[in-house]
Design a protein around this motif. Sequence first.
Motif, PDB file in Angstrom:
ATOM      1  N   GLY A 264       0.843  -1.163   0.009  1.00 32.12           N
ATOM      2  CA  GLY A 264      -0.217   0.016   0.138  1.00 32.12           C
ATOM      3  C   GLY A 264       0.788   1.363  -0.031  1.00 32.12           C
ATOM      4  N   PRO A 265       0.153   2.572  -0.018  1.00 29.83           N
ATOM      5  CA  PRO A 265       0.885   3.767   0.076  1.00 29.83           C
ATOM      6  C   PRO A 265       1.483   4.249   1.231  1.00 29.83           C
ATOM      7  N   ILE A 266       2.336   5.110   1.306  1.00 32.22           N
ATOM      8  CA  ILE A 266       3.119   5.797   2.456  1.00 32.22           C
ATOM      9  C   ILE A 266       2.059   6.844   2.971  1.00 32.22           C
ATOM     10  N   PRO A 267       1.363   6.496   4.106  1.00 34.54           N
ATOM     11  CA  PRO A 267       0.262   7.278   4.560  1.00 34.54           C
ATOM     12  C   PRO A 267       0.676   8.841   5.027  1.00 34.54           C
ATOM     13  N   SER A 268      -0.207   9.622   4.938  1.00 32.18           N
ATOM     14  CA  SER A 268       0.062  11.142   5.193  1.00 32.18           C
ATOM     15  C   SER A 268       0.357  11.455   6.497  1.00 32.18           C
ATOM     16  N   ASN A 269       0.079  10.223   7.638  1.00 32.52           N
ATOM     17  CA  ASN A 269       0.248  10.615   9.013  1.00 32.52           C
ATOM     18  C   ASN A 269       1.609  10.749   9.475  1.00 32.52           C
ATOM     19  N   PHE A 270       2.622  10.539   8.590  1.00 31.30           N
ATOM     20  CA  PHE A 270       3.977  10.605   8.968  1.00 31.30           C
ATOM     21  C   PHE A 270       4.379  12.145   8.818  1.00 31.30           C
ATOM     22  N   SER A 271       3.655  12.996   8.150  1.00 32.87           N
ATOM     23  CA  SER A 271       3.830  14.350   8.311  1.00 32.87           C
ATOM     24  C   SER A 271       3.328  15.024   9.497  1.00 32.87           C
ATOM     25  N   GLY A 272       4.125  16.196   9.788  1.00 30.72           N
ATOM     26  CA  GLY A 272       3.492  16.648  11.129  1.00 30.72           C
ATOM     27  C   GLY A 272       4.147  16.242  12.191  1.00 30.72           C
ATOM     28  N   LEU A 273       5.101  15.318  12.409  1.00 34.93           N
ATOM     29  CA  LEU A 273       5.700  15.119  13.629  1.00 34.93           C
ATOM     30  C   LEU A 273       6.794  15.677  13.963  1.00 34.93           C
ATOM     31  N   PRO A 274       6.907  16.645  14.699  1.00 35.22           N
ATOM     32  CA  PRO A 274       7.853  17.826  15.120  1.00 35.22           C
ATOM     33  C   PRO A 274       9.048  17.228  15.463  1.00 35.22           C
ATOM     34  N   ARG A 275       9.132  16.020  16.217  1.00 36.51           N
ATOM     35  CA  ARG A 275      10.317  15.525  16.694  1.00 36.51           C
ATOM     36  C   ARG A 275      10.943  14.357  16.028  1.00 36.51           C
ATOM     37  N   LEU A 276      10.625  14.211  14.708  1.00 35.86           N
ATOM     38  CA  LEU A 276      10.914  13.141  13.941  1.00 35.86           C
ATOM     39  C   LEU A 276      12.174  13.015  13.536  1.00 35.86           C
ATOM     40  N   GLN A 277      13.026  11.965  13.774  1.00 38.39           N
ATOM     41  CA  GLN A 277      14.698  12.088  13.317  1.00 38.39           C
ATOM     42  C   GLN A 277      14.738  10.792  12.168  1.00 38.39           C
ATOM     43  N   LEU A 286       5.888  -1.354  -0.809  1.00 32.23           N
ATOM     44  CA  LEU A 286       5.022  -0.135  -0.582  1.00 32.23           C
ATOM     45  C   LEU A 286       4.851   0.359  -2.080  1.00 32.23           C
ATOM     46  N   SER A 287       3.698   0.943  -2.523  1.00 33.90           N
ATOM     47  CA  SER A 287       3.714   1.391  -3.652  1.00 33.90           C
ATOM     48  C   SER A 287       3.024   3.007  -3.851  1.00 33.90           C
ATOM     49  N   GLY A 288       2.746   3.666  -4.861  1.00 35.76           N
ATOM     50  CA  GLY A 288       2.003   4.546  -4.947  1.00 35.76           C
ATOM     51  C   GLY A 288       3.345   5.775  -4.915  1.00 35.76           C
ATOM     52  N   ILE A 289       2.919   6.885  -4.435  1.00 35.40           N
ATOM     53  CA  ILE A 289       3.692   7.962  -4.677  1.00 35.40           C
ATOM     54  C   ILE A 289       4.899   8.385  -3.357  1.00 35.40           C
ATOM     55  N   VAL A 290       6.051   9.032  -3.628  1.00 34.94           N
ATOM     56  CA  VAL A 290       6.786   9.726  -2.515  1.00 34.94           C
ATOM     57  C   VAL A 290       6.272  10.743  -1.934  1.00 34.94           C
ATOM     58  N   PRO A 291       5.856  10.950  -0.803  1.00 36.41           N
ATOM     59  CA  PRO A 291       5.482  12.196  -0.104  1.00 36.41           C
ATOM     60  C   PRO A 291       6.617  13.172  -0.072  1.00 36.41           C
ATOM     61  N   SER A 292       6.243  14.607  -0.484  1.00 38.13           N
ATOM     62  CA  SER A 292       7.064  15.510  -0.499  1.00 38.13           C
ATOM     63  C   SER A 292       6.955  16.475   0.551  1.00 38.13           C
ATOM     64  N   ASN A 293       6.403  16.033   1.839  1.00 38.03           N
ATOM     65  CA  ASN A 293       5.933  17.183   2.878  1.00 38.03           C
ATOM     66  C   ASN A 293       6.100  16.598   4.252  1.00 38.03           C
ATOM     67  N   ILE A 294       6.769  15.518   4.413  1.00 33.30           N
ATOM     68  CA  ILE A 294       7.048  14.792   5.663  1.00 33.30           C
ATOM     69  C   ILE A 294       7.876  15.725   6.516  1.00 33.30           C
ATOM     70  N   TRP A 295       8.674  16.736   6.117  1.00 33.83           N
ATOM     71  CA  TRP A 295       9.368  17.283   7.015  1.00 33.83           C
ATOM     72  C   TRP A 295       8.545  18.451   7.318  1.00 33.83           C
ATOM     73  N   GLN A 296       7.700  18.708   6.758  1.00 34.27           N
ATOM     74  CA  GLN A 296       7.112  20.040   7.332  1.00 34.27           C
ATOM     75  C   GLN A 296       6.362  20.088   8.678  1.00 34.27           C
ATOM     76  N   ASN A 297       6.607  21.214   9.252  1.00 32.07           N
ATOM     77  CA  ASN A 297       6.330  21.370  10.738  1.00 32.07           C
ATOM     78  C   ASN A 297       7.385  20.833  11.617  1.00 32.07           C
ATOM     79  N   ILE A 298       8.478  20.461  11.120  1.00 27.26           N
ATOM     80  CA  ILE A 298       9.788  20.146  11.983  1.00 27.26           C
ATOM     81  C   ILE A 298      10.501  21.381  12.098  1.00 27.26           C
ATOM     82  N   ASN A 299      10.538  21.807  13.180  1.00 20.84           N
ATOM     83  CA  ASN A 299      11.634  23.168  13.652  1.00 20.84           C
ATOM     84  C   ASN A 299      12.830  22.581  13.916  1.00 20.84           C
ATOM     85  N   PHE A 300      13.667  22.527  12.691  1.00 20.19           N
ATOM     86  CA  PHE A 300      14.957  21.974  12.584  1.00 20.19           C
ATOM     87  C   PHE A 300      16.070  22.945  13.270  1.00 20.19           C
ATOM     88  N   SER A 301      16.740  22.642  14.224  1.00 16.23           N
ATOM     89  CA  SER A 301      17.804  23.321  14.943  1.00 16.23           C
ATOM     90  C   SER A 301      19.134  22.904  14.080  1.00 16.23           C
TER      91      SER A 301
END
Length: 599
Positions: A264-277, A286-301
């Motif tokens: 199945g696809p990579i779900p959108s729930n991986f976006s908007g996780l502010p501490r994800l490393q 997995l099939s479908g598309i590569v998300p281009s917004n997973i890093w959104q809302n991450i405040n990178f130091s």
Amino acid sequence: MAWQRVYLIGIILAFSSCCFFSLLASGQIEQMITHPSEVDALRAVRRKLSDSMKNLNSWKKTDPCASNWTGVICTLDSNDGYLHVQELRLLNMNLSGKLASELGQLSHMTILDVMWNNISGSIPKEIGNLASLKLLHLNNNNISGQIPPGFSELLDLVHFLLDNNNLSGYLPAELSEMPNLGILQLDNNSFQGTSIPVSYSNMPKPVKLSLRNCNLQGEIPDLSGIPGLLFLDLSSNQLNGTIPTNKLSENITTIDLSNNQLIGPIPSNFSGLPRLQRLSLANNSLSGIVPSNIWQNINFSATATLTLDSRNNFLKNISGSLNPPSNVSIRLEGNPVCSRANELNIIQLCGLNAGDDETYGSSNDSTTVTCRTQSCSVHDSYEYVPESPVPCYCAAPLGVGLLLRSPSISNFRPYTNEFQAYLTTSLSLDLYQLSIGSFIWQNGSRLRIYVKFFPQYSNSSSKFNKSEIQRLRDMIATFSLPSSDIFGPYQLLNFTLVGPYADSAKIPIKTESVKGFDFIELYEATSGFSVTTQVGQGGYGKVYKGILANGTVVAIKRAQQGSLQGQKEFLTEIELLSRLHHRNLVSLVGYCDEKANRC
């Protein structure tokens, strides 16, 4: 030549002189004060273990707590007057054999740690009777069989580490009923194709759930209801189906679902996780598309990074423009989308992307350039304090090596300041007194860290005094630091005392109401340790009757050459005896531990 180590044990006034001599002569000065059932239990534990390196030689002594059996840490229960086993720490002793069912009799035990041995056999179900148990570390052994479902009764358990064994059977659904479980780490076992119980979705407090390479099958349960989850590793199993679409905890740092059979696809729930490393989905279907917004809302130091590993799937396209910031590393090789790498301008994402794994590091040296015109080398083992509030402060550091056994992060650099604050606050130090020298990840997601502690700035001294060295050593070595969800349990690897601290390797313990005596005082009190004053003898040494200058009659126990008791055991016994007050026990008056007196 043995060091002169002497105990002064005051005689309770109710005893007559006759009783005094009778007590000593019969060898009852070290009478059994550990609870009898726990003495029997420990002896049963010893019988089941094979000790090829003779690390448990001290277990031949009379009483576990009073004579300091290796790895046995006790506490006094004022209700019954007995000593009870509080901790059993037998880690990394090359022990083999089996765990005895009698462990279940150690009802006061809070820590059971036998990691890094060669213990085999099954886990005794009787361990589930230990209602006070908080830490259970049985990892890195050869333990086999089923995890007892009855362990769900361990209501106080926080750390449950059973990784790197030969466990089989099924994952008990009952473990989800443990109200305080923070770390469940079962990597590298074989649970015979069982699935992850759906009830694990309802675990109230886990911060780390690591089930890597456990021969698990079935679908991934929806774990979005675990509020504090920081680290999830379900990699290298045979999990199938699609990835649940509900968003995991906003605190999560690591998600590793690689090396499974997910579709199945990579779900959108991986976006908007502010501490994800790290998000690793490699080697699935997995099939479908590569998300281009997973890093959104991450405040990178400045040090924060994000690794997105989707290698070797069936991803065919990209949603929008894939233009990640410099601190986001993406790996797509082995996907059909890479056949259009030139067209999509993703050539750099479809080849080997070296450097995305954090393997080592060191803290920045903030010492100013002007300091380098001076020199600390005139003082052996001294160096500039990197963050000193006073420029170019030169001091002697203490080097300490730590191993974080189960951290809930996969990238340490963004957490160096938090780790520095955690250690200094726990040890009542200023921030500038700690420098993180280096760190390196080891197999099994363990992190080895080398730190330096510097003395507080002073015009009169630039090194730690002995009492501060002792305080720091005892707090770290006795696991007195508070628990941390992020950094997990730790192990002290080394506490280096060199240079100006070389003479502190043997530090006399400072205990309230217990006096340190000069050896000459005791020599005179026993007429030179004359045979005429000897009243007993044991494995530790001989016992003498002595009369101090103030007229106090005491029993003096003196070490002899070849004694099995080392410095650590000696200091531990002094501290233990200083806390014991009971109408049927003689009391500790003082001690002598003079390095200069050797014979």
